[in-house]
Design a protein around this motif. Structure first.
Motif, short mmCIF file in Angstrom:
data_model
loop_
_atom_site.label_atom_id
_atom_site.label_comp_id
_atom_site.label_asym_id
_atom_site.label_seq_id
_atom_site.Cartn_x
_atom_site.Cartn_y
_atom_site.Cartn_z
N GLU A 19 0.86 4.03 -5.75
CA GLU A 19 2.21 3.81 -5.22
C GLU A 19 3.20 4.68 -5.98
OE1 GLU A 19 4.33 0.00 -6.76
OE2 GLU A 19 2.24 -0.53 -6.46
N LYS A 73 10.18 4.06 -4.10
CA LYS A 73 10.55 4.10 -2.68
C LYS A 73 11.38 5.34 -2.36
CE LYS A 73 12.51 1.30 1.00
NZ LYS A 73 13.07 -0.01 1.36
N SER A 94 9.20 8.56 -1.81
CA SER A 94 8.06 8.35 -0.91
C SER A 94 7.45 9.69 -0.49
CB SER A 94 8.48 7.55 0.32
OG SER A 94 9.42 8.27 1.07
N PRO A 143 6.91 8.09 6.16
CA PRO A 143 7.06 8.01 4.71
C PRO A 143 6.35 6.76 4.17
CG PRO A 143 9.12 7.42 5.81
CD PRO A 143 8.15 7.84 6.88
N VAL A 144 5.60 6.92 3.10
CA VAL A 144 4.89 5.79 2.48
C VAL A 144 5.14 5.81 0.97
CG1 VAL A 144 3.10 5.53 4.23
CG2 VAL A 144 2.75 7.14 2.38
N TYR A 145 5.20 4.63 0.38
CA TYR A 145 5.39 4.56 -1.07
C TYR A 145 4.55 3.46 -1.71
CZ TYR A 145 8.62 0.78 0.15
OH TYR A 145 9.17 -0.37 0.65
N LYS A 146 4.14 2.46 -0.97
CA LYS A 146 3.28 1.39 -1.50
C LYS A 146 1.90 1.52 -0.88
CE LYS A 146 6.16 -1.77 -3.50
NZ LYS A 146 6.00 -2.32 -4.77
N GLY A 193 -1.08 6.22 4.50
CA GLY A 193 -0.39 4.97 4.29
C GLY A 193 -1.32 3.82 4.66
#
Length: 180
Positions: free
Chosen positions: A9, A12, A15, A26-29, A45
């Motif tokens: 991760e 945010k 991302s 867009p992904v961050y986790k 993602g």
């Protein structure tokens, strides 16, 4: 067969983009790093990973287990610019942990990461008690249906989880304020 190499991760606001065909979201986790059969690496993602690989790959990533490792800014840069180099760094990190000198107490961490609660050592792994929230060591491979219960909570015969007690306290406080 494809392999789940890591779950990572990032912040945010930093991302990255999912690399699934036609996605670019867009992904961050819970960013999934996959090695395909042809040795190419995909960064997906969690939604695209679920669509493309759910049930086909182990839920345990090679370098991060089943938890998400928060990347440093340098690691994030490698994920975007040279994912293979990031995976090599994860591999070297794991090897250095596994090759500790025998005099040192062996503590094998999943991908060298402590913040996830998944560290394995001679005694087990650290988890939180479901009933008091305190850290504890367990040998159990999976979370029990009612959650982990520490020895003190067992001795005190605690039967209501911490989350339920908090929820009930919140209800009582709302009920008291509405009756005033």
């Amino acid at each position: 067969m494809a392999k789940l190499l890591a779950i990572v991760e990032v912040e945010k606001i930093r991302s990255i983009r999912c690399c699934a065909d036609g996605c670019n979201r867009p992904v961050y986790k819970r960013i999934h790093v996959i090695e395909e059969d042809d040795r190419s690496i995909l960064v997906l993602g969690s939604k695209c990973y679920g669509i493309l690989y759910k049930g086909q790959l182990s839920s345990q990533a090679v370098y991060t287990g089943d938890c998400s490792r928060k990347l440093t800014e340098e690691e994030r840069r490698l994920l975007v610019e040279n994912t293979e180099q990031l995976i090599k760094a994860f591999h070297q990190e794991r090897e250095s942990i596994l090759n500790k000198s025998p005099q040192e107490p062996q503590r094998i961490l999943v991908a060298g990461k402590q913040g996830c609660g998944k560290q394995d050592d001679n005694f087990g792994r650290t988890v939180k008690c479901h009933f008091c929230g305190e850290p504890m060591i367990t040998q159990l491979p999976h979370t029990p249906a009612i959650g982990f219960k520490c020895q003190q909570c067992k001795a005190n015969d605690v039967t209501i989880s911490l989350a339920t007690r908090r929820k009930n306290a919140l209800r009582r406080s709302k009920h008291l304020t509405s009756n005033e």
